[in-house]
Design a protein around this motif. Structure first.
Motif, mmCIF file in Angstrom:
data_model
loop_
_atom_site.group_PDB
_atom_site.id
_atom_site.type_symbol
_atom_site.label_atom_id
_atom_site.label_comp_id
_atom_site.label_asym_id
_atom_site.label_seq_id
_atom_site.Cartn_x
_atom_site.Cartn_y
_atom_site.Cartn_z
ATOM 1 N N LEU A 72 -6.782 34.766 29.777
ATOM 2 C CA LEU A 72 -6.443 33.511 29.865
ATOM 3 C C LEU A 72 -6.313 32.932 28.399
ATOM 4 O O LEU A 72 -7.064 33.731 27.479
ATOM 5 C CB LEU A 72 -7.338 32.739 30.540
ATOM 6 N N ALA A 73 -5.472 31.781 28.170
ATOM 7 C CA ALA A 73 -5.732 31.356 26.717
ATOM 8 C C ALA A 73 -7.129 30.861 26.369
ATOM 9 O O ALA A 73 -7.953 30.356 27.205
ATOM 10 C CB ALA A 73 -4.824 29.941 26.661
ATOM 11 N N GLU A 74 -7.709 31.537 25.403
ATOM 12 C CA GLU A 74 -9.195 31.489 25.168
ATOM 13 C C GLU A 74 -9.680 30.028 24.954
ATOM 14 O O GLU A 74 -10.858 29.560 25.532
ATOM 15 C CB GLU A 74 -9.478 32.415 23.764
ATOM 16 N N ARG A 101 -3.976 33.559 20.492
ATOM 17 C CA ARG A 101 -4.834 33.854 21.691
ATOM 18 C C ARG A 101 -5.497 32.553 22.333
ATOM 19 O O ARG A 101 -5.652 32.585 23.376
ATOM 20 C CB ARG A 101 -5.580 35.104 21.502
ATOM 21 N N PHE A 102 -5.941 31.932 21.360
ATOM 22 C CA PHE A 102 -6.774 30.790 21.490
ATOM 23 C C PHE A 102 -5.968 29.588 22.302
ATOM 24 O O PHE A 102 -6.349 28.821 23.282
ATOM 25 C CB PHE A 102 -7.385 30.030 20.381
ATOM 26 N N GLY A 103 -4.514 29.424 22.160
ATOM 27 C CA GLY A 103 -3.820 28.293 22.889
ATOM 28 C C GLY A 103 -3.195 27.272 21.922
ATOM 29 O O GLY A 103 -4.109 27.038 20.673
ATOM 30 N N GLY A 116 2.061 34.107 36.506
ATOM 31 C CA GLY A 116 1.795 32.498 36.803
ATOM 32 C C GLY A 116 0.993 32.224 37.813
ATOM 33 O O GLY A 116 0.280 31.258 38.094
ATOM 34 N N MET A 117 1.231 32.925 39.054
ATOM 35 C CA MET A 117 0.371 32.772 40.236
ATOM 36 C C MET A 117 -1.080 32.812 39.905
ATOM 37 O O MET A 117 -2.127 32.233 40.377
ATOM 38 C CB MET A 117 0.973 33.505 41.359
ATOM 39 N N GLU A 118 -1.302 34.041 39.320
ATOM 40 C CA GLU A 118 -2.786 34.415 38.922
ATOM 41 C C GLU A 118 -3.309 33.410 38.097
ATOM 42 O O GLU A 118 -4.430 33.004 38.054
ATOM 43 C CB GLU A 118 -2.642 35.726 38.203
ATOM 44 N N ALA A 119 -2.521 32.950 36.849
ATOM 45 C CA ALA A 119 -3.043 32.086 36.141
ATOM 46 C C ALA A 119 -3.333 30.623 36.880
ATOM 47 O O ALA A 119 -4.466 30.062 36.579
ATOM 48 C CB ALA A 119 -1.736 31.511 35.090
ATOM 49 N N GLU A 120 -2.405 29.993 37.707
ATOM 50 C CA GLU A 120 -3.016 29.063 38.420
ATOM 51 C C GLU A 120 -4.226 29.286 39.413
ATOM 52 O O GLU A 120 -5.058 28.345 39.533
ATOM 53 C CB GLU A 120 -1.744 28.629 39.494
#
Lengths: 206, 115
Positions: free
Chosen positions: B45-47, A56-58, B3-7
């Motif tokens: 999101l990736a933390e 989850r962290f990346g 993907g669009m939301e991530a951007e």
């Protein structure tokens, strides 16, 4: 044997080696974060809980490349400021030399005044193009630095500054431009190394 | 997350982090949990991406931070909004309000823009 979180933090710290203080601080924060996230996972304590927290962290390299990109934005700003100051001082030093030479005349060839003047003009032109079109790029700054060094060297040799007993204010500004060219060279090299490292981190992280 | 939301999120991450700290000081993990919770888990999101943003905002003087060790707990770095950060958040809210209103008009096919 080190656990997954310890290994992850060690990798992240290694990728942030370009800024040891930042690496130390971020490693502590990330480790604390990962343990908290792992504790919130069902089945903790277990390797699976640690793995899920890390997922989850990346990816460590991606996180490091973002820090590196931010560091490069700051370094780029510092380098442009150094260029601006160096150019200003070089201009003043040139004018003082020309005024002084107006009284004594050139001591050496006719080529040196051309390098002195057009090296400076080339630095200004490249700097302006770089600022408006390639602000984050290494090459305009490297070209500016080379042109300024050529101009400064030609100017000093031309005037035979340190041999012919130039007045103190001419000598001091010449010393200032040499010192600032050194500072600029340091910043340009740091930026070049940083940009290369950031590109490498991004490529490996993909 | 799409993907669009991530951007879209990446472009507004700094403002989102500032907003997450509006209610009081928090550490990285709590900030991420607040973002997830307040977005209804839309922004998962990736933390790790939050930490460069926190550092960037602190460098800009919008956040301050310090290490805190609660009794019997783990050492954490706590972030809080500075006065400058509070002002920046208010400005970003106004800017976002204008932008989202304009895009809503354009996408919704309603009134003409600018009004």
């Amino acid at each position: 044997m080190a656990g997954l979180i310890e290994s992850y933090v060690r990798d992240l710290k290694r990728d942030l080696h370009f800024d040891p203080a930042l690496a130390e601080r971020i490693a502590g924060e990330v480790e604390s974060h990962l343990w908290e996230a792992a504790e919130a996972e069902p089945g903790y304590p277990s390797a699976d809980a640690e793995r899920r927290a890390i997922e989850r962290f990346g990816v460590a390299r991606e996180i490091a490349s973002r820090f590196a990109a931010d560091a490069m934005a700051r370094q780029s700003r510092r380098t442009w400021i150094a260029l601006l100051v160096t150019t200003g001082v070089t201009f003043i030093a040139m004018r003082l030399r020309v005024l002084w030479l107006g009284e004594t005349g050139d001591t050496l060839s006719t080529l040196l005044p051309v390098i002195d003047r057009y090296g400076f003009v080339a630095a200004i032109a490249t700097g302006m193009v770089g600022w408006f079109a390639f602000r984050r790029s290494f090459f305009p700054l490297a070209i500016c630095l080379s042109a300024l060094v050529a101009s400064i060297t030609a100017g000093i040799v031309r005037a035979g500054l340190f041999a012919d007993g130039a007045p103190l204010h001419v000598l001091l500004t010449a010393a200032g431009e040499i010192a600032l060219a050194g500072v600029l060279a340091f910043h340009v090299c740091t930026l070049g190394r940083g940009l290369w490292r950031t590109a490498l981190l991004r490529r490996i992280g993909q | 997350m799409l993907g669009m939301e991530a951007e879209m999120l990446k472009g507004h991450l700094d403002a989102i982090v500032l907003a997450a700290l509006e209610s009081g000081p928090a550490h990285g993990y709590a900030i991420i949990e607040a973002i997830k919770s307040r977005s209804g888990d839309t922004f998962d999101l990736a933390e790790g991406t939050v930490y460069p943003a926190l550092h960037r905002l602190e460098e800009a003087g919008l956040l301050s931070s310090s290490w805190v060790t609660p009794p019997g707990g783990r050492k954490r770095r706590m972030y809080s909004l500075t006065r400058k950060g509070t002002g920046a958040l208010a400005e970003r809210r106004r800017s976002w309000g204008r932008f989202s209103q304009a895009v809503s008009h354009l996408l919704g096919g309603g009134r003409t823009w600018p009004a």
